[in-house]
Design a protein around this motif. Sequence first.
Motif, mmCIF file in Angstrom:
data_model
loop_
_atom_site.group_PDB
_atom_site.id
_atom_site.type_symbol
_atom_site.label_atom_id
_atom_site.label_comp_id
_atom_site.label_asym_id
_atom_site.label_seq_id
_atom_site.Cartn_x
_atom_site.Cartn_y
_atom_site.Cartn_z
ATOM 1 N N GLY A 25 18.304 -7.432 -106.028
ATOM 2 C CA GLY A 25 18.635 -6.306 -106.878
ATOM 3 C C GLY A 25 17.433 -5.465 -107.256
ATOM 4 N N ILE A 26 17.746 -4.359 -107.887
ATOM 5 C CA ILE A 26 16.754 -3.408 -108.383
ATOM 6 C C ILE A 26 17.139 -3.108 -109.824
ATOM 7 C CG2 ILE A 26 15.923 -1.031 -108.166
ATOM 8 C CD1 ILE A 26 16.424 -1.302 -105.132
ATOM 9 N N TYR A 27 16.133 -2.976 -110.679
ATOM 10 C CA TYR A 27 16.474 -2.646 -112.050
ATOM 11 C C TYR A 27 15.733 -1.415 -112.560
ATOM 12 C CZ TYR A 27 12.454 -5.446 -113.943
ATOM 13 O OH TYR A 27 11.222 -5.978 -114.260
ATOM 14 N N TYR A 28 16.329 -0.847 -113.604
ATOM 15 C CA TYR A 28 15.859 0.405 -114.184
ATOM 16 C C TYR A 28 15.592 0.194 -115.672
ATOM 17 C CZ TYR A 28 16.227 5.021 -116.333
ATOM 18 O OH TYR A 28 15.990 6.148 -117.080
ATOM 19 N N ILE A 29 14.489 0.758 -116.137
ATOM 20 C CA ILE A 29 14.158 0.756 -117.559
ATOM 21 C C ILE A 29 13.835 2.189 -117.969
ATOM 22 C CG2 ILE A 29 12.416 0.074 -119.254
ATOM 23 C CD1 ILE A 29 12.375 -2.654 -117.970
ATOM 24 N N ASN A 30 14.486 2.635 -119.041
ATOM 25 C CA ASN A 30 14.224 3.968 -119.570
ATOM 26 C C ASN A 30 13.047 3.855 -120.533
ATOM 27 O OD1 ASN A 30 14.196 6.407 -120.970
ATOM 28 N ND2 ASN A 30 16.407 6.663 -120.766
ATOM 29 N N ASP A 31 11.909 4.437 -120.146
ATOM 30 C CA ASP A 31 10.708 4.352 -120.981
ATOM 31 C C ASP A 31 10.546 5.563 -121.903
ATOM 32 O OD1 ASP A 31 10.043 6.255 -119.079
ATOM 33 O OD2 ASP A 31 8.167 5.302 -118.479
ATOM 34 N N ARG A 32 11.586 6.396 -121.983
ATOM 35 C CA ARG A 32 11.507 7.602 -122.807
ATOM 36 C C ARG A 32 12.523 7.588 -123.956
ATOM 37 N NH1 ARG A 32 11.890 8.258 -117.811
ATOM 38 N NH2 ARG A 32 13.981 9.106 -117.780
ATOM 39 N N ILE A 33 13.141 6.452 -124.214
ATOM 40 C CA ILE A 33 14.220 6.398 -125.195
ATOM 41 C C ILE A 33 13.887 5.387 -126.300
ATOM 42 C CG2 ILE A 33 15.529 4.593 -124.013
ATOM 43 C CD1 ILE A 33 18.063 6.200 -124.657
ATOM 44 N N SER A 34 14.401 5.658 -127.496
ATOM 45 C CA SER A 34 14.310 4.699 -128.595
ATOM 46 C C SER A 34 15.692 4.103 -128.807
ATOM 47 C CB SER A 34 13.852 5.391 -129.877
ATOM 48 O OG SER A 34 12.522 5.799 -129.766
ATOM 49 N N LEU A 35 15.799 2.807 -128.676
ATOM 50 C CA LEU A 35 17.079 2.119 -128.846
ATOM 51 C C LEU A 35 17.150 1.470 -130.225
ATOM 52 C CD1 LEU A 35 17.205 0.311 -125.405
ATOM 53 C CD2 LEU A 35 18.579 2.272 -126.097
ATOM 54 N N ASN A 36 18.279 1.589 -130.871
ATOM 55 C CA ASN A 36 18.539 0.915 -132.151
ATOM 56 C C ASN A 36 17.446 1.164 -133.190
ATOM 57 O OD1 ASN A 36 20.734 -0.198 -130.770
ATOM 58 N ND2 ASN A 36 19.543 -1.970 -130.151
ATOM 59 N N GLY A 37 16.853 2.345 -133.176
ATOM 60 C CA GLY A 37 15.821 2.682 -134.147
ATOM 61 C C GLY A 37 14.461 2.049 -133.877
ATOM 62 N N LEU A 38 14.307 1.423 -132.729
ATOM 63 C CA LEU A 38 13.031 0.797 -132.365
ATOM 64 C C LEU A 38 12.051 1.848 -131.851
ATOM 65 C CD1 LEU A 38 14.418 -2.256 -130.337
ATOM 66 C CD2 LEU A 38 13.490 -2.298 -132.661
ATOM 67 N N SER A 39 10.787 1.510 -131.853
ATOM 68 C CA SER A 39 9.794 2.392 -131.247
ATOM 69 C C SER A 39 10.022 2.393 -129.733
ATOM 70 C CB SER A 39 8.379 1.896 -131.561
ATOM 71 O OG SER A 39 8.139 0.670 -130.885
ATOM 72 N N LYS A 40 9.425 3.347 -129.050
ATOM 73 C CA LYS A 40 9.578 3.396 -127.595
ATOM 74 C C LYS A 40 9.039 2.130 -126.938
ATOM 75 C CE LYS A 40 9.946 8.323 -127.050
ATOM 76 N NZ LYS A 40 9.489 9.538 -126.454
ATOM 77 N N GLU A 41 7.909 1.632 -127.428
ATOM 78 C CA GLU A 41 7.320 0.412 -126.860
ATOM 79 C C GLU A 41 8.252 -0.781 -127.053
ATOM 80 O OE1 GLU A 41 5.640 2.443 -129.035
ATOM 81 O OE2 GLU A 41 4.377 3.426 -127.540
ATOM 82 N N ASP A 42 8.824 -0.899 -128.260
ATOM 83 C CA ASP A 42 9.746 -2.000 -128.535
ATOM 84 C C ASP A 42 11.042 -1.845 -127.740
ATOM 85 O OD1 ASP A 42 7.939 -3.208 -130.239
ATOM 86 O OD2 ASP A 42 8.856 -2.391 -132.069
ATOM 87 N N SER A 43 11.467 -0.615 -127.523
ATOM 88 C CA SER A 43 12.665 -0.359 -126.715
ATOM 89 C C SER A 43 12.441 -0.789 -125.270
ATOM 90 C CB SER A 43 13.043 1.123 -126.764
ATOM 91 O OG SER A 43 13.460 1.487 -128.054
#
Length: 116
Positions: free
Chosen positions: A3-21
């Motif tokens: 498989g191949i996976y994708y990570i969005n490095d430009r989004i904040s999830l659940n109020g987290l910082s971008k790094e934590d997201s």
Amino acid sequence: MKGIYYINDRISLNGLSKEDSISLQEQSIKNYLSNQNIQIVRLNPYQLNDYYTIPHALLYDLKKVKSGFDCFIYFSLQTLEDFIYTYPAKWLILKSFFKEIIIVEKQNDLNVQKAL
């Protein structure tokens, strides 16, 4: 499975910082990969990471190798919805290279429900 996976490095999830997201996405996906015995395929030897952060780059690399894979994995709909809704035709083409599309957040929800 491969498989191949994708990570969005430009989004904040659940109020987290971008790094934590990024960390949340990466840890959740890596746990899923490990539990399901999915091997990550690296299409481009010049990639800095094992994952993609740009769907257009993934599509470009997939078109070059011209073969399909077992699964495409990403954390949640929120991480890819911009691409899906902005480029619906490209999303359909990208999906066509994979037998299965896996959203890890939904898999975790299913596992929690099974445990209850």
